[in-house]
Scaffold this active site. Structure first.
Site, mmCIF file in Angstrom:
data_model
loop_
_atom_site.group_PDB
_atom_site.id
_atom_site.type_symbol
_atom_site.label_atom_id
_atom_site.label_comp_id
_atom_site.label_asym_id
_atom_site.label_seq_id
_atom_site.Cartn_x
_atom_site.Cartn_y
_atom_site.Cartn_z
ATOM 1 N N ASP A 149 0.977 -1.421 -0.204
ATOM 2 C CA ASP A 149 0.313 -0.163 0.280
ATOM 3 C C ASP A 149 1.227 1.482 0.111
ATOM 4 O O ASP A 149 1.150 1.509 0.297
ATOM 5 C CB ASP A 149 -0.812 -0.216 1.189
ATOM 6 C CG ASP A 149 -2.188 0.411 0.616
ATOM 7 O OD1 ASP A 149 -2.191 1.535 0.321
ATOM 8 O OD2 ASP A 149 -3.250 0.135 1.448
ATOM 9 N N TRP A 183 -2.550 3.453 -5.897
ATOM 10 C CA TRP A 183 -4.130 4.292 -5.858
ATOM 11 C C TRP A 183 -3.415 4.948 -7.364
ATOM 12 O O TRP A 183 -4.149 6.172 -7.558
ATOM 13 C CB TRP A 183 -3.461 4.479 -4.911
ATOM 14 C CG TRP A 183 -3.482 4.297 -3.711
ATOM 15 C CD1 TRP A 183 -4.697 3.188 -3.223
ATOM 16 C CD2 TRP A 183 -3.528 5.580 -2.436
ATOM 17 N NE1 TRP A 183 -4.234 3.529 -2.047
ATOM 18 C CE2 TRP A 183 -3.585 4.273 -1.244
ATOM 19 C CE3 TRP A 183 -2.751 6.112 -2.247
ATOM 20 C CZ2 TRP A 183 -3.199 4.782 -0.233
ATOM 21 C CZ3 TRP A 183 -2.730 7.335 -0.245
ATOM 22 C CH2 TRP A 183 -2.880 6.006 -0.024
ATOM 23 N N ASP A 204 -9.773 4.034 -3.822
ATOM 24 C CA ASP A 204 -10.379 2.588 -3.278
ATOM 25 C C ASP A 204 -11.800 2.825 -4.171
ATOM 26 O O ASP A 204 -12.496 3.340 -3.640
ATOM 27 C CB ASP A 204 -10.122 2.462 -1.781
ATOM 28 C CG ASP A 204 -9.137 2.312 -1.569
ATOM 29 O OD1 ASP A 204 -8.096 2.255 -1.767
ATOM 30 O OD2 ASP A 204 -9.187 1.706 0.611
#
Ligand code: GLA
Length: 387
Positions: A149, A183, A204
């Site tokens: 992440d 992302w 997300d």
């Protein structure tokens, strides 16, 4: 050469000579599996994860090709004096190795989560500066997949951070799929082909059609719109990741989940179920276990589908398949049902072809016969065309 370009050059060179060569063929087609985050967030423990592994076998996911069981954030609590990550012993009392062994005993693969930042998104210890020791720990536990992440990463260079973990995984002595969750901020599709096996392209996903949350979460249609033009960056071994599935999480209608799943198949997205697979409705099972849809996703040519026509509410997307067949989605974004012209030529169909309906599981005609296509509101027609 500016510093950032130099780092990029060195990082790409190192990655190219290490990771890509040491992990060929790990994901020749997009990975299929389940991840704990969308449904359970931080409410995870070893019994829950073991029950998911049991459900993979009992509920047909394993037979349909789903393979990876991935624990997302919240399994880790601290680092010990030697810098080794400490597992939450309240929720994972048997430790991660025992859990990995259990999942492997079912013929499945096991994935875990960490973060390229200082701390994870749920404020657990991240891997920044601990890449080598973490990668070795994962390998010793039997980890097969790492989702990595991007929270708490201010001031950190994404190319360096992801390349560091990529190299650490390559040196860990175990083949580990590297799923980059950055992302899409630095357009990883333009630089990560030899760094990771898949990379998130957006923020997300949320269990909704096209909602937008203040903090950046969004519905699957908003994500879909952001995939246009990215098809050229993906192929066997390196995939665009428009995020995990929301199918079965309860806030959309059956036909909306059908549309979501159809597109994730056409886009060669990793198919990571994000629902409670122990208790699935017939509707959810019919979607997640549609082997004909999954076959489009897993086609060995690995050509990501793309948008070929856009008339506002009405879109056509198509994907060439390895045997000469073509997958086509006709998409109605409006809430009303309409009859649209079946613009086969836009989808690359020049001669008459047989039309197989992937959700009705039957042949429904030929392209010559079908001049219009009726699509319900917020729905798709998903076809496989063959000679
Ligand atoms: C980020 C990721 C999500 C999930 C959470 C966990 O938001 O993008 O997919 O992993 O962190 O905290």
């Amino acid at each position: 050469m500016k510093m950032r370009e130099l780092i990029l050059f060195v990082a790409l060179f190192t990655a190219f000579t290490s990771f890509a060569q040491k992990t060929p063929g790990l994901v020749p087609t997009p990975p299929l599996g389940w991840n704990s985050w969308n449904k359970f967030g931080c409410n995870i423990n070893e019994d829950l994860i073991k029950e998911m592994a049991d459900a993979f076998v009992q509920n047909g996911l394993k037979d349909a090709g789903y393979e990876y069981i991935v624990i997302d954030d919240c399994w880790q609590v601290a680092r010990d004096s030697k810098g080794k990550i400490v597992v939450d012993s309240v929720h994972f009392p048997s430790g991660i190795k025992a859990l990995a062994d259990y999942i492997h005993s079912k013929g499945l693969k096991f994935g875990i989560y960490s973060c390229a930042g200082i701390r994870t998104c749920q404020e657990r210890p991240g891997s920044n500066g601990y890449e080598e020791i973490d990668a070795k720990t994962y390998a010793a536990w039997g980890v097969d997949y790492l989702k990595y992440d991007w929270c708490n990463s201010s001031g950190i260079d994404p190319v360096k951070a992801y390349t560091d973990m990529s190299n650490a995984l390559a040196n860990s002595g175990r083949p580990i799929v590297f799923s980059m969750c950055e992302w899409g901020n630095s357009r990883p599709f333009t630089w990560a082909q030899n760094v990771g096996h898949l990379w998130r392209t957006t923020g997300d996903i949320q269990d909704c059609w096209d909602c937008k949350r203040e903090w950046g979460g969004m519905g699957w249609v908003t994500i879909l719109d952001m995939q246009v033009g990215l098809e050229k960056y993906a192929g066997p071994g390196h995939w665009n990741d428009p995020d995990m599935l929301e199918v079965g999480n309860g806030h959309m209608k059956h036909h909306e989940y059908v549309a979501h799943f159809s597109f994730w198949c056409l886009l060669n997205a990793p198919l990571m179920a994000g629902n409670d697979i122990r208790n699935m409705s017939d509707s959810t099972q019919n979607i997640l276990l549609n082997k004909e849809a999954i076959a489009i996703n897993q086609d060995k040519a690995g050509i990501q589908g793309s948008k070929v026509y856009d008339d506002g509410d009405y879109e056509i997307w198509s994907k060439p398949l390895s045997n000469g067949d073509i997958a086509v989605i006709f998409f109605n974004r409006n809430e009303q049902q309409y009859d649209f012209p079946a613009l086969w030529k836009k989808a690359g169909i020049k001669k008459n072809m047989k039309v197989y309906d992937i959700w009705q599981h039957k042949e429904v005609g030929t392209t010559k016969e079908m001049q219009t296509v009726t699509i319900g509101g917020h729905a798709v027609q998903f076809y496989r065309l063959s000679k």
